[in-house]
Design an enzyme around this catalytic site. Sequence first.
Site, PDB file in Angstrom:
ATOM      1  N   ILE A   1       0.388  -0.994   0.352  1.00  0.00           N
ATOM      2  CA  ILE A   1       0.086  -0.003  -0.268  1.00  0.00           C
ATOM      3  C   ILE A   1       0.588   1.314  -0.013  1.00  0.00           C
ATOM      4  CG2 ILE A   1      -0.462  -0.400   2.582  1.00  0.00           C
ATOM      5  CD1 ILE A   1      -3.271   1.100   1.968  1.00  0.00           C
ATOM      6  N   ALA A   2       0.255   1.880  -1.004  1.00  0.00           N
ATOM      7  CA  ALA A   2       1.185   3.529  -0.978  1.00  0.00           C
ATOM      8  C   ALA A   2       0.977   4.477  -0.881  1.00  0.00           C
ATOM      9  CB  ALA A   2       2.385   3.611  -1.601  1.00  0.00           C
ATOM     10  N   VAL A   3       0.534   5.494  -0.748  1.00  0.00           N
ATOM     11  CA  VAL A   3       0.038   7.105  -1.091  1.00  0.00           C
ATOM     12  C   VAL A   3       0.930   7.929  -1.587  1.00  0.00           C
ATOM     13  CG1 VAL A   3      -1.180   8.812   0.360  1.00  0.00           C
ATOM     14  CG2 VAL A   3      -1.441   5.985   1.036  1.00  0.00           C
TER      15      VAL A   3
ATOM     16  N   ASN B   1       9.875   1.389   9.712  1.00  0.00           N
ATOM     17  CA  ASN B   1       8.454   1.788   9.064  1.00  0.00           C
ATOM     18  C   ASN B   1       7.447   2.565   9.928  1.00  0.00           C
ATOM     19  OD1 ASN B   1       6.699   2.766   7.191  1.00  0.00           O
ATOM     20  ND2 ASN B   1       6.825   0.710   6.169  1.00  0.00           N
TER      21      ASN B   1
ATOM     22  N   GLU C   1       4.437  -8.487   5.777  1.00  0.00           N
ATOM     23  CA  GLU C   1       5.236  -8.122   6.091  1.00  0.00           C
ATOM     24  C   GLU C   1       5.510  -6.289   6.072  1.00  0.00           C
ATOM     25  OE1 GLU C   1       5.026 -11.394   3.548  1.00  0.00           O
ATOM     26  OE2 GLU C   1       4.990 -11.952   6.167  1.00  0.00           O
TER      27      GLU C   1
ATOM     28  N   TYR D   1      -1.511  -0.274  10.796  1.00  0.00           N
ATOM     29  CA  TYR D   1      -1.463  -1.215  10.654  1.00  0.00           C
ATOM     30  C   TYR D   1      -2.144  -2.383  12.598  1.00  0.00           C
ATOM     31  CZ  TYR D   1       0.848  -2.167   6.881  1.00  0.00           C
ATOM     32  OH  TYR D   1       1.610  -2.057   5.011  1.00  0.00           O
TER      33      TYR D   1
HETATM   34  C1  LIG Z   1       1.711   3.945   5.272  1.00  0.00           C
HETATM   35  C2  LIG Z   1       0.911   5.131   4.552  1.00  0.00           C
HETATM   36  C3  LIG Z   1       0.408   4.162   3.355  1.00  0.00           C
HETATM   37  C4  LIG Z   1      -0.242   5.358   5.469  1.00  0.00           C
HETATM   38  O1  LIG Z   1      -1.116   6.313   5.007  1.00  0.00           O
HETATM   39  P1  LIG Z   1      -1.782   7.844   4.714  1.00  0.00           P
HETATM   40  O2  LIG Z   1      -2.789   7.980   3.912  1.00  0.00           O
HETATM   41  O3  LIG Z   1      -0.062   8.727   4.877  1.00  0.00           O
HETATM   42  O4  LIG Z   1      -2.199   6.967   6.509  1.00  0.00           O
HETATM   43  P2  LIG Z   1      -3.379   7.778   7.091  1.00  0.00           P
HETATM   44  O5  LIG Z   1      -3.036   9.743   6.990  1.00  0.00           O
HETATM   45  O6  LIG Z   1      -4.756   6.963   6.880  1.00  0.00           O
HETATM   46  O7  LIG Z   1      -2.640   7.555   8.972  1.00  0.00           O
HETATM   47  C5  LIG Z   1      -3.751   6.104   9.069  1.00  0.00           C
HETATM   48  C6  LIG Z   1      -2.615   5.730  10.790  1.00  0.00           C
HETATM   49  O8  LIG Z   1      -1.829   5.748  10.028  1.00  0.00           O
HETATM   50  C7  LIG Z   1      -0.455   6.402  10.996  1.00  0.00           C
HETATM   51  N1  LIG Z   1       0.534   6.796  10.193  1.00  0.00           N
HETATM   52  C8  LIG Z   1       0.328   7.756   9.084  1.00  0.00           C
HETATM   53  N2  LIG Z   1       1.581   8.275   8.826  1.00  0.00           N
HETATM   54  C9  LIG Z   1       2.169   8.327  10.211  1.00  0.00           C
HETATM   55  C10 LIG Z   1       3.498   8.720  10.613  1.00  0.00           C
HETATM   56  N3  LIG Z   1       4.501   9.601   9.391  1.00  0.00           N
HETATM   57  N4  LIG Z   1       3.791   8.546  12.251  1.00  0.00           N
HETATM   58  C11 LIG Z   1       3.068   8.148  12.634  1.00  0.00           C
HETATM   59  N5  LIG Z   1       2.476   7.273  12.350  1.00  0.00           N
HETATM   60  C12 LIG Z   1       1.473   7.741  10.894  1.00  0.00           C
HETATM   61  C13 LIG Z   1      -1.427   6.532  12.042  1.00  0.00           C
HETATM   62  O9  LIG Z   1      -1.654   5.694  13.229  1.00  0.00           O
HETATM   63  C14 LIG Z   1      -2.334   7.315  11.713  1.00  0.00           C
HETATM   64  O10 LIG Z   1      -3.744   6.723  11.924  1.00  0.00           O
HETATM   65  P3  LIG Z   1      -3.799   9.062  12.893  1.00  0.00           P
HETATM   66  O11 LIG Z   1      -3.809   9.946  12.014  1.00  0.00           O
HETATM   67  O12 LIG Z   1      -4.970   8.559  13.300  1.00  0.00           O
HETATM   68  O13 LIG Z   1      -2.991   9.041  13.965  1.00  0.00           O
HETATM   69  C15 LIG Z   1       1.747   5.629   3.964  1.00  0.00           C
HETATM   70  O14 LIG Z   1       2.777   6.588   5.318  1.00  0.00           O
HETATM   71  C16 LIG Z   1       2.896   5.187   2.211  1.00  0.00           C
HETATM   72  O15 LIG Z   1       2.522   5.268   1.465  1.00  0.00           O
HETATM   73  N6  LIG Z   1       4.100   4.683   2.787  1.00  0.00           N
HETATM   74  C17 LIG Z   1       4.998   4.294   2.061  1.00  0.00           C
HETATM   75  C18 LIG Z   1       5.025   3.478   1.621  1.00  0.00           C
HETATM   76  C19 LIG Z   1       4.867   2.308   2.516  1.00  0.00           C
HETATM   77  O16 LIG Z   1       5.376   2.044   3.559  1.00  0.00           O
HETATM   78  N7  LIG Z   1       4.107   1.491   2.860  1.00  0.00           N
HETATM   79  C20 LIG Z   1       4.189   0.189   3.919  1.00  0.00           C
HETATM   80  C21 LIG Z   1       4.078  -1.323   3.000  1.00  0.00           C
HETATM   81  S1  LIG Z   1       4.118  -2.269   3.937  1.00  0.00           S
END
Ligand SMILES: CC(C)(COP(=O)(O)OP(=O)(O)OC[C@H]1O[C@@H](n2cnc3c(N)ncnc32)[C@H](O)[C@@H]1OP(=O)(O)O)[C@@H](O)C(=O)NCCC(=O)NCCS
Length: 141
Positions: free
Chosen positions: A68-70, A105, A100, A112
Amino acid sequence: MIRKASLEDLNDIYNIEVSSFDTPWEKVSIEVEFYKDYASIYVYEVDKKVVAYIITWLIGLEAELITIAVDEGFRRQGIGRVLFAYIKELYGKNILWHLEVACKNNSAIQMYKSFGFEITSTITNYYGDGKNAFRMILSPK
Ligand SMILES: CC(C)(COP(=O)(O)OP(=O)(O)OC[C@H]1O[C@@H](n2cnc3c(N)ncnc32)[C@H](O)[C@@H]1OP(=O)(O)O)[C@@H](O)C(=O)NCCC(=O)NCCS
């Protein structure tokens, strides 16, 4: 808006992949996912622009969050959470989820955990570059 991805989204998905991971998947590896009947690929659009994607597998009652990635500019707006919640709902209740994730991260691990995933083991050198991963599991409720 969340919708099922098509091959027309491949470039957008790949661009997010490349900017999100140190060792991104090859484009062809993402493309191959479109031909697996157990794989689901969904994207999240903002103003008709793909800003996030998720790839999951469902085999029997076991699901795996493959990736998953944003897009960096759209993070921390709830998109990752909504995207996973959508697929979780789609697959239904009696599913054992696993994934995994790199031990470093923290963002992903926090997300999760907020869904109820628990770390069950550490996999040494999972990515082949000395970096370890956690295996996480979300049991059916
Ligand atoms: C992990 C990822 C998909 C989260 O997407 P996102 O849209 O930013 O996440 P959300 O805004 O929906 O946040 C959901 C929860 O994730 C956690 N979270 C997200 N970003 C965070 C940060 N920078 N630090 C701490 N917690 C974080 C929090 O628990 C958050 O909930 P909260 O906002 O109520 O505190 C994004 O950071 C990403 O694309 N990362 C790079 C790719 C990656 O690492 N993917 C996972 C591979 S296993």
